[in-house]
Structures are given as structure tokens and as C-alpha cells.
Design a protein around this motif. Sequence first.
Motif, PDB file in Angstrom:
ATOM      1  N   ALA A 304       0.820  -1.217   0.000  1.00 32.98           N
ATOM      2  CA  ALA A 304       0.000   0.000   0.000  1.00 32.98           C
ATOM      3  C   ALA A 304       0.848   1.259   0.000  1.00 32.98           C
ATOM      4  O   ALA A 304       0.425   2.299  -0.515  1.00 32.98           O
ATOM      5  CB  ALA A 304      -0.937  -0.003   1.209  1.00 32.98           C
ATOM      6  N   ARG A 305       2.063   1.192   0.547  1.00 37.61           N
ATOM      7  CA  ARG A 305       2.943   2.366   0.545  1.00 37.61           C
ATOM      8  C   ARG A 305       3.371   2.721  -0.879  1.00 37.61           C
ATOM      9  O   ARG A 305       3.482   3.907  -1.215  1.00 37.61           O
ATOM     10  CB  ARG A 305       4.162   2.109   1.433  1.00 37.61           C
ATOM     11  CG  ARG A 305       3.826   1.978   2.917  1.00 37.61           C
ATOM     12  CD  ARG A 305       4.994   1.461   3.714  1.00 37.61           C
ATOM     13  NE  ARG A 305       5.352   0.089   3.317  1.00 37.61           N
ATOM     14  CZ  ARG A 305       6.290  -0.650   3.915  1.00 37.61           C
ATOM     15  NH1 ARG A 305       6.942  -0.135   4.960  1.00 37.61           N
ATOM     16  NH2 ARG A 305       6.551  -1.875   3.501  1.00 37.61           N
ATOM     17  N   GLN A 488     -18.695   6.251   3.939  1.00 34.87           N
ATOM     18  CA  GLN A 488     -17.706   5.468   4.668  1.00 34.87           C
ATOM     19  C   GLN A 488     -16.887   4.597   3.722  1.00 34.87           C
ATOM     20  O   GLN A 488     -15.674   4.420   3.918  1.00 34.87           O
ATOM     21  CB  GLN A 488     -18.398   4.584   5.717  1.00 34.87           C
ATOM     22  CG  GLN A 488     -17.433   3.752   6.560  1.00 34.87           C
ATOM     23  CD  GLN A 488     -16.427   4.601   7.294  1.00 34.87           C
ATOM     24  OE1 GLN A 488     -16.803   5.596   7.945  1.00 34.87           O
ATOM     25  NE2 GLN A 488     -15.154   4.255   7.212  1.00 34.87           N
ATOM     26  N   ILE A 489     -17.514   4.072   2.700  1.00 32.27           N
ATOM     27  CA  ILE A 489     -16.800   3.271   1.710  1.00 32.27           C
ATOM     28  C   ILE A 489     -15.693   4.092   1.059  1.00 32.27           C
ATOM     29  O   ILE A 489     -14.557   3.617   0.880  1.00 32.27           O
ATOM     30  CB  ILE A 489     -17.779   2.727   0.652  1.00 32.27           C
ATOM     31  CG1 ILE A 489     -18.668   1.640   1.257  1.00 32.27           C
ATOM     32  CG2 ILE A 489     -17.027   2.189  -0.571  1.00 32.27           C
ATOM     33  CD1 ILE A 489     -19.843   1.245   0.386  1.00 32.27           C
ATOM     34  N   GLN A 490     -15.993   5.327   0.702  1.00 30.53           N
ATOM     35  CA  GLN A 490     -14.984   6.178   0.074  1.00 30.53           C
ATOM     36  C   GLN A 490     -13.819   6.464   1.016  1.00 30.53           C
ATOM     37  O   GLN A 490     -12.649   6.458   0.597  1.00 30.53           O
ATOM     38  CB  GLN A 490     -15.635   7.484  -0.395  1.00 30.53           C
ATOM     39  CG  GLN A 490     -16.651   7.284  -1.510  1.00 30.53           C
ATOM     40  CD  GLN A 490     -17.514   8.512  -1.731  1.00 30.53           C
ATOM     41  OE1 GLN A 490     -17.066   9.487  -2.337  1.00 30.53           O
ATOM     42  NE2 GLN A 490     -18.746   8.479  -1.241  1.00 30.53           N
ATOM     43  N   LEU A 493     -11.747   3.224   1.325  1.00 34.74           N
ATOM     44  CA  LEU A 493     -10.988   3.002   0.090  1.00 34.74           C
ATOM     45  C   LEU A 493      -9.760   3.900   0.056  1.00 34.74           C
ATOM     46  O   LEU A 493      -8.672   3.467  -0.339  1.00 34.74           O
ATOM     47  CB  LEU A 493     -11.879   3.266  -1.121  1.00 34.74           C
ATOM     48  CG  LEU A 493     -11.240   3.050  -2.495  1.00 34.74           C
ATOM     49  CD1 LEU A 493     -10.840   1.586  -2.680  1.00 34.74           C
ATOM     50  CD2 LEU A 493     -12.203   3.477  -3.598  1.00 34.74           C
ATOM     51  N   ASP A 494      -9.913   5.154   0.469  1.00 32.00           N
ATOM     52  CA  ASP A 494      -8.773   6.064   0.541  1.00 32.00           C
ATOM     53  C   ASP A 494      -7.706   5.519   1.479  1.00 32.00           C
ATOM     54  O   ASP A 494      -6.514   5.513   1.161  1.00 32.00           O
ATOM     55  CB  ASP A 494      -9.213   7.444   1.036  1.00 32.00           C
ATOM     56  CG  ASP A 494      -9.654   8.345  -0.095  1.00 32.00           C
ATOM     57  OD1 ASP A 494      -9.474   7.963  -1.254  1.00 32.00           O
ATOM     58  OD2 ASP A 494     -10.176   9.430   0.188  1.00 32.00           O
ATOM     59  N   ALA A 495      -8.129   5.057   2.658  1.00 31.18           N
ATOM     60  CA  ALA A 495      -7.183   4.572   3.660  1.00 31.18           C
ATOM     61  C   ALA A 495      -6.457   3.319   3.191  1.00 31.18           C
ATOM     62  O   ALA A 495      -5.267   3.137   3.462  1.00 31.18           O
ATOM     63  CB  ALA A 495      -7.915   4.301   4.975  1.00 31.18           C
TER      64      ALA A 495
END
Length: 536
Positions: A304-305, A488-490, A493-495
Motif C-alpha cells: 500500500a505504501r 464510509q466506503i470512500q 478506500l482512501d485509507a
Amino acid sequence: MSVLPKFWAGVLAASLAMTSVPAAFAKTPADQLIVGMSMINLLSLDPAAATGLDVSEVNANLYDMLLVQDVKQPDQLVPALAQSWQVSDDRKTLTFTLRPGVTFQSGNPLTAEDVAWSLQRVLKLNLALASTWKAYGFTAGNAAQYLRATDEHTFVLELPRPTDPMLVLNTLATSPSAFILDRKVVQQHQKGDDMGGAWLTTHAAGSGPFILNDWRANDVILMSRYDGYWGGPAKLKRIVMRNMTESQSLRLMVERGDLDLAKGMSAPDIEALEKSDKVRTQTVQRGTLYYVALSVKNKPYDDARVRRAVRSLIDYQGINQTVMPHYGQLNQRPLPLGLPARLDDPGYTLNVAEAKKLLNEAGYPNGFKTTIRVLTEPPFINIASSLQATLAQAGIQATIVTGTGNQIYGAMRDRSFDILVGRGGGGAERHPHSSLRTLVYNPDNRDEAKLSNFQGWRTSFYSPELNALIEQAEVEPDKTRQLAQYQQIQKTLDAQVGAILPVSQMTDTVVVYHDVQDYQTHSAATTRYKDVYKSR
């Protein structure tokens, strides 16, 4: 295909001859609409098989749907063949009451049996457009049970599994598969078990305001007014669509009046025409997004980084200011602009220092080598070139690999790529689930699952948490709670740094000659010509 009648041959010859008329006198016929557009992706007119924006606009004038999105307020659904509809209290059954007295262009009455047969046919043929219906739980085996006529004017759609009825209604109002066919005429042309597919490739059997007179692939489409149309006859007698792929030719012809509409022009030619008082432009948002996709199946994008670093190496603002005018509009969320559930953009910017820090933490202090797959046409190649340059600033050496649509998206469907610049999303359905289902949802991450219709699966990005949230929001009956769930989904997804990084939302610009009135391009690509006329 039928031989071109002498009358229509004359019409076509006249429209072609206009190119030789001096510019001061060039003028299209007052009772015809002459459209210049590319037809290279127009391969079939069969509503069960025809994908793409161009064929949707053609078929929207040959056929009708049960309901449609309002052209100015696409979040509003308005009656078409169905004069009304009801959703049961348990949200499982949608009942449509058809408007009386509607006839197909053949003279056959349009009944609920035609509606049921048309939608069942999509599932039984099981071509690309069946995918959305299968996502709702419909199959070729259960189509007759769940899609049925209860009497001549009543069509019932029963949901095989729970979903949001508004999502299904939007599909009925926008999907190229939702046009209603004259089943009696189609059955007369059936060959084997093709359900009339071969004949419908080049013919039509609809109830729309225009009759298909002829289609010559990559050449011309001719339509004439259907005077018996239930909504009253169209204002123009004829529509002539001509295959034109050269932007400069479109620009020249529409500016001097040889064309009434020009579609698919390049941004420089559109910008040049915006200075002319002979034409005006119309720009409309589409539901699809331009994006940078990463394959989580491959190192280093499983980290993810690294995905976050790439996200910091996209020049969103520069791309949208220099590359995307007339192609797209800045959008960093997976949901289309204007949806109530969509959060504001997170404000990502090009941040090389942040990217270098993330790459160092991930074990790539000197960057790495990678590839970017992309179509050669603008704006895709331009986005890829910008990305290649900004990735290099953090030490990532990216080689651009170009190819045809089948080669580029085929590699994505095979989950065999590193980075890909593409376009996709939920299309015209004004519902968050449509986009999330396409871009994020991945219910089975195994290679053998072959869920290639899910672009989330193509990237190998797999989040059980997001899958559960998407499934929960789809069936949530309370609109306030559903809205909060989609937001919350958005955030989640960002995180988690999803593998599809939106850059811009697609826009289409049509150039219209100044005397054409009441033409309104539709966000669902179901632009209708019935009320168009010329002020002469």
C-alpha cells in the motif's frame, strides 16, 4: 442488408454533394439532421449485443424504454413506455403499467409480453450486456419467472435477490439492453437459436420516433420519421449519420454548414470552433472515469505504501488543465460528480517528496522499473506521458507499452500488467453501487474466478471489508443510513489505497450548427432527436 432505395440514394447523394458547394451557400436541408461521427466502434444495432455510446444514441431514436432519465436532471426518472410504476413494500417487486395505444413501427401493438420477451432475450443470449442483469441475480434459467407479463399492459420485474430498486430502475432507463423489441417481427427473422440476432445486427424492430431505412457499416445510417409515434411525430423528417473520423474534416464541414452536428472532434478543433459565431458547443458529463490502475497481484504494487507513492506522483491538476479539456473533468473519487453520496475530492496533488519517503519506507529508495499500458489515442496517451515523467522524478522508470483496445484491456482482463491508463466505471446509472461494483468490488480474487467484468478483480485488489460495506449499502432501505455507508466506503478506500486511482471524469463535447434548435445531448448517451428542428 436491404438495397438502398432510390429515394434514399438521392437524399444521401444530396448530402454528400454539399461538400462541393461554396461555403457562403452551404446549407443542410431544413427537414433533415446531418450528423458527422465516427462509426468504427458501431458493430451491431442489436440491443442485446450493442455496446458503446454511439449505438446507444442510434437506438434511442429507433426504440423506446420503459422509463428514461430526465435530460436536464438525470437523477430524475420519467415515464416512457411505462406510464407509471410501483415498488412493493418489501422492495422485491417492481410493477409497470404500460401506456395504452402504443404500436411498433410494423403496426403491431406493443404489449407487456414484448417487454418481458425483450429483457428475457438479453439473458438467454448471454452476451456482454447481460452482465448487469446477472449481477442482480437474473439468469437465462430464471428470466421467465422473474421478468413476466401479467396482462397486456402490466409488466412485473421480481428481484431474484435483494438490491436497491432505484438501481434497477436506473438500469431500465439507461442500459443499451433495455430497449423494447417487436418480438413478432424479430421472431420472423430468427435463424436457429439466435433469437433474431443476425437480422438485428443491421435492422431494427422498434417503436421509436424514427424508422431505420439503411445502415452501411462505417459509411452511413439513414432514418426517417415514424408518423405513428405515440408521443407525436418528430419535427424533422430524416436523420442522416455519416461516418467521419477526421477531426479537421468535421471542423470544416460543421463551420460552413455542411453538417448540423459534429461528434468526436479533437480538443484543438473544438477550441478553434468555440470562437465562431456559426456554431455552439454542448459538453456533457459521462459516468465513466479516466484512471491509473495498478496490479496488486504484482510487486511492488501489493504494498500500500507503493500505491500511495504512485498516487502522490500523479499530476492531477496539470493533467486536467492541459490534457483533459473537452475530454474530462477533475474527479479523484470512484463516484461520478454530482451524486449526493459522493464526498468532495480528497485534494491529492503531485508531491514528489512524499512519494520518495514512501518508496524508501517500502524498500525502494532508488525506485524501480515498470511498464504503463495505454491506448495510443488522446487523452490516454497524454495521461500516460505525464505519468511517465512524474514517476521518473521519484526514480520510477516506466516504459510505455501501447496497443489496441483488445491488447491493452485484454492484458488487464488477464491480470497481466503493471500500470494501466484506462477508462471505466458504472456508466450512466445514477447510483453509487453502479460505480463501486465496477471499480472496487471483488467478491472472489482467485485467477480461476475470471470475474473480468469487475475491474476491481482485474487489478487483484481484494478487501473483504470493502466488499461487505458495498454489499450492505446496496440493500440498505434507509436512505440516510445508505448515504452514510457510501461515504464510509470512500473513506475506507482512501485509507486502503485502492488499485484504481481516478484522475478525471469523462466529458463529451458535441459541436452544433447555430440554427439547430432543441438538441440536448444526454449524459446516458440516449440522446433523442424527436424534438430537434431548425430555425429557418
